[in-house]
Write an enzyme that holds these catalytic residues in place. Structure first.
Site, PDB file in Angstrom:
ATOM      1  N   CYS A  48       0.834  -1.173  -0.030  1.00 52.56           N
ATOM      2  CA  CYS A  48      -0.078   0.188  -0.026  1.00 52.56           C
ATOM      3  C   CYS A  48       0.884   1.341  -0.178  1.00 52.56           C
ATOM      4  O   CYS A  48       0.574   2.161  -0.776  1.00 52.56           O
ATOM      5  CB  CYS A  48      -1.009  -0.067   1.132  1.00 52.56           C
ATOM      6  SG  CYS A  48      -0.256  -0.755   2.574  1.00 52.56           S
ATOM      7  N   HIS A  66      -2.891   6.111   4.865  1.00 52.63           N
ATOM      8  CA  HIS A  66      -1.523   6.225   5.125  1.00 52.63           C
ATOM      9  C   HIS A  66      -1.225   7.600   4.753  1.00 52.63           C
ATOM     10  O   HIS A  66      -1.360   8.126   3.678  1.00 52.63           O
ATOM     11  CB  HIS A  66      -0.640   5.247   4.341  1.00 52.63           C
ATOM     12  CG  HIS A  66      -0.923   3.739   4.576  1.00 52.63           C
ATOM     13  ND1 HIS A  66      -1.858   3.484   6.040  1.00 52.63           N
ATOM     14  CD2 HIS A  66      -0.448   2.626   4.491  1.00 52.63           C
ATOM     15  CE1 HIS A  66      -1.686   2.136   6.155  1.00 52.63           C
ATOM     16  NE2 HIS A  66      -0.912   1.675   5.214  1.00 52.63           N
TER      17      HIS A  66
HETATM   18  N1  LIG Z   1      -4.861  -3.896   4.794  1.00 57.45           N
HETATM   19  C1  LIG Z   1      -3.975  -3.121   3.907  1.00 57.45           C
HETATM   20  O1  LIG Z   1      -4.112  -2.143   3.975  1.00 57.45           O
HETATM   21  C2  LIG Z   1      -3.394  -3.953   2.880  1.00 57.45           C
HETATM   22  C3  LIG Z   1      -2.797  -3.004   1.758  1.00 57.45           C
HETATM   23  C4  LIG Z   1      -1.949  -3.869   0.793  1.00 57.45           C
HETATM   24  C5  LIG Z   1      -1.849  -5.215   0.855  1.00 57.45           C
HETATM   25  N2  LIG Z   1      -2.544  -5.909   1.795  1.00 57.45           N
HETATM   26  C6  LIG Z   1      -2.275  -7.259   1.790  1.00 57.45           C
HETATM   27  O2  LIG Z   1      -3.581  -7.781   1.317  1.00 57.45           O
HETATM   28  C7  LIG Z   1      -3.716  -9.247   2.036  1.00 57.45           C
HETATM   29  C8  LIG Z   1      -5.154  -9.326   2.776  1.00 57.45           C
HETATM   30  O3  LIG Z   1      -4.982  -8.117   3.942  1.00 57.45           O
HETATM   31  P1  LIG Z   1      -6.241  -7.666   5.047  1.00 57.45           P
HETATM   32  O4  LIG Z   1      -5.612  -6.380   5.358  1.00 57.45           O
HETATM   33  O5  LIG Z   1      -7.351  -8.036   4.108  1.00 57.45           O
HETATM   34  O6  LIG Z   1      -5.943  -9.206   5.861  1.00 57.45           O
HETATM   35  P2  LIG Z   1      -7.277  -9.333   6.883  1.00 57.45           P
HETATM   36  O7  LIG Z   1      -8.124  -8.338   7.389  1.00 57.45           O
HETATM   37  O8  LIG Z   1      -6.340  -9.988   8.131  1.00 57.45           O
HETATM   38  O9  LIG Z   1      -8.049 -10.790   6.193  1.00 57.45           O
HETATM   39  C9  LIG Z   1      -7.288 -11.915   5.697  1.00 57.45           C
HETATM   40  C10 LIG Z   1      -8.159 -12.763   4.965  1.00 57.45           C
HETATM   41  O10 LIG Z   1      -7.453 -13.858   4.653  1.00 57.45           O
HETATM   42  C11 LIG Z   1      -8.096 -15.036   4.946  1.00 57.45           C
HETATM   43  N3  LIG Z   1      -7.048 -16.085   4.710  1.00 57.45           N
HETATM   44  C12 LIG Z   1      -5.814 -15.943   5.472  1.00 57.45           C
HETATM   45  N4  LIG Z   1      -5.216 -17.093   5.347  1.00 57.45           N
HETATM   46  C13 LIG Z   1      -5.904 -17.721   4.395  1.00 57.45           C
HETATM   47  C14 LIG Z   1      -5.367 -19.004   3.675  1.00 57.45           C
HETATM   48  N5  LIG Z   1      -4.442 -19.797   3.680  1.00 57.45           N
HETATM   49  N6  LIG Z   1      -6.483 -19.335   2.670  1.00 57.45           N
HETATM   50  C15 LIG Z   1      -7.533 -18.618   2.417  1.00 57.45           C
HETATM   51  N7  LIG Z   1      -7.899 -17.429   3.032  1.00 57.45           N
HETATM   52  C16 LIG Z   1      -7.187 -16.897   4.025  1.00 57.45           C
HETATM   53  C17 LIG Z   1      -8.705 -14.655   6.249  1.00 57.45           C
HETATM   54  O11 LIG Z   1      -9.787 -15.813   6.356  1.00 57.45           O
HETATM   55  P3  LIG Z   1     -10.619 -15.573   7.676  1.00 57.45           P
HETATM   56  O12 LIG Z   1     -11.662 -14.556   7.444  1.00 57.45           O
HETATM   57  O13 LIG Z   1     -11.499 -17.068   7.579  1.00 57.45           O
HETATM   58  O14 LIG Z   1     -10.024 -15.563   8.681  1.00 57.45           O
HETATM   59  C18 LIG Z   1      -9.408 -13.349   5.956  1.00 57.45           C
HETATM   60  O15 LIG Z   1     -10.382 -13.253   5.339  1.00 57.45           O
HETATM   61  C19 LIG Z   1      -2.538  -9.519   2.765  1.00 57.45           C
HETATM   62  O16 LIG Z   1      -1.698 -10.372   2.036  1.00 57.45           O
HETATM   63  C20 LIG Z   1      -1.761  -7.971   3.047  1.00 57.45           C
HETATM   64  O17 LIG Z   1      -0.572  -7.968   3.255  1.00 57.45           O
HETATM   65  C21 LIG Z   1      -3.277  -5.263   2.751  1.00 57.45           C
END
Ligand SMILES: NC(=O)c1ccc[n+]([C@@H]2O[C@H](COP(=O)([O-])OP(=O)(O)OC[C@H]3O[C@@H](n4cnc5c(N)ncnc54)[C@H](OP(=O)(O)O)[C@@H]3O)[C@@H](O)[C@H]2O)c1
Length: 341
Positions: A128, A244
């Protein structure tokens, strides 16, 4: 033509992907298939969606897979990427696992859509903080070649995922009573986040930089296609829910004035430089008003360096920093005739 889309992960980014698909009228069957670690139903907006447990079945006949699960060896894309590719799907990944692989395009469509081609069926969306930095600086780099970037990131709690804002919410009432011994979960942030700034995002790596800081170095070079750009970053977690901020100092090969920089950035797709009396500079809260833009303000000469410019950049880390960028990559694949019926 309605593409078959599977979204893996339904946390903060996965949910935002679903809403971006809908509001941008992405040509996909509705609802998309949604998968996470366990089956259930989830209400997003006014709609209830079925969520499946991720298995080979959720990738069957998919045209497009959008990964928004957690990273690492047991993360969503590391576990399921080959299955999705074998089904013939194009994959776009939010996580860090494959961003620096030489055969994986790392794309911000406004900056380097030319990196997309039919051979690369697995595409990575940058971190991000990298997305907002390169979106704002790319037009200046093209015009005057940026040689060095110093960036201090003020990063919101939602950058961690769902548990980040939950920690801020839970810590605020006890912190209002006493700042001593605020209860916190060190699995999320290494110190209390309520009324605090924490100069560590992700673990420490080489040369005492954190992994988050090194992402800004290597991803910026890859996206701008210039391995010589010097980048030094400090990333700080701040008690903000979404949005951010980045204080940025950069130096160019050819001298540029603040006015020229303002013009280059204002003309760039996806970048907005508000400077009216109602909004003299953007803040994190302003991403609610401009959810799809990278906002830039405080553009000024850096009085400490020759050819130096300083500025301030803000964006919604869940939308342009993740979900929106992913959907825009998918739209670019369609526009280029790479993803087709
Ligand atoms: N947050 C940000 O600002 C941001 C920005 C850029 C990139 N990202 C990237 O985007 C991704 C998601 O981030 P997020 O912020 O959405 O995280 P989050 O809110 O913690 O959500 C993670 C999701 O992934 C699912 N999950 C985890 N492990 C899994 C697996 N092995 N197989 C299938 N589903 C799985 C979880 O399932 P459950 O719901 O069943 O637990 C949950 O729905 C990460 O890689 C992060 O680094 C995030």
């Amino acid at each position: 033509m309605a593409f078959k889309v599977t979204v893996v992960g339904v946390g903060l980014v996965g949910e935002t992907i679903v809403s971006c698909l809908k509001e941008r009228h992405f040509p996909c069957e509705w609802p998309p298939r949604i998968a996470a670690t366990r089956a259930r139903s989830e209400t997003m907006g006014n709609e209830v969606f079925g969520v499946e447990e991720t298995s080979a079945d959720v990738f069957r006949n998919a045209d497009l897979v959008l990964f928004a699960g957690k990273e690492g060896a047991r993360g969503a894309s590391a576990t399921w990427r080959e299955t999705a590719l074998q089904e013939g799907a194009f994959c776009i990944d939010n996580g860090r696992d494959f961003r620096l692989s030489p055969d994986v395009p790392l794309v911000v469509p406004e900056v380097n859509a030319d990196a997309l081609n039919a051979e690369s069926r697995f595409i990575a969306s940058p971190n991000c903080s990298t997305i907002q930095l390169v979106a704002a600086l790319a037009p200046v780099h093209r015009a005057a070649r940026i040689r060095r970037i110093i960036v201090a990131g003020y990063q919101s709690t939602s950058g961690w995922g769902l548990r980040g804002p939950e920690e801020l919410r839970a810590q605020t009432p006890p912190a209002l009573k006493s700042l001593d011994d605020i209860p916190y979960d060190p699995e999320v942030f290494p110190r209390p986040i309520a009324f605090n700034c924490i100069p560590q995002i992700e673990p420490f790596m080489d040369d005492d930089y954190t992994r988050e800081e090194l992402k800004l170095v290597y991803e910026t070079r890859k996206i701008l296609g210039d391995g010589d750009i010097q980048v030094s970053a400090t990333c700080v977690r701040v008690p903000v829910f979404v949005g951010h901020g980045q204080a940025v100092w950069f130096e160019t090969e050819r001298p540029v004035s603040p006015d020229e920089v303002r013009g280059l950035m204002s003309d760039a797709a996806g970048v907005r430089v508000p400077d009216g009396p109602d909004l003299p500079y953007p803040t994190s809260l302003d991403v609610n008003r401009f959810p799809d833009d990278v906002l830039v303000g405080r553009i000024r000469r850096d009085i400490s360096r020759e050819n130096g410019i300083a500025c301030w950049i803000v964006a919604d880390n869940l939308r342009k920093g993740a979900a929106l960028n992913v959907v825009q990559i998918a739209e670019s694949l369609i526009q280029k005739g790479i993803l087709k019926a």
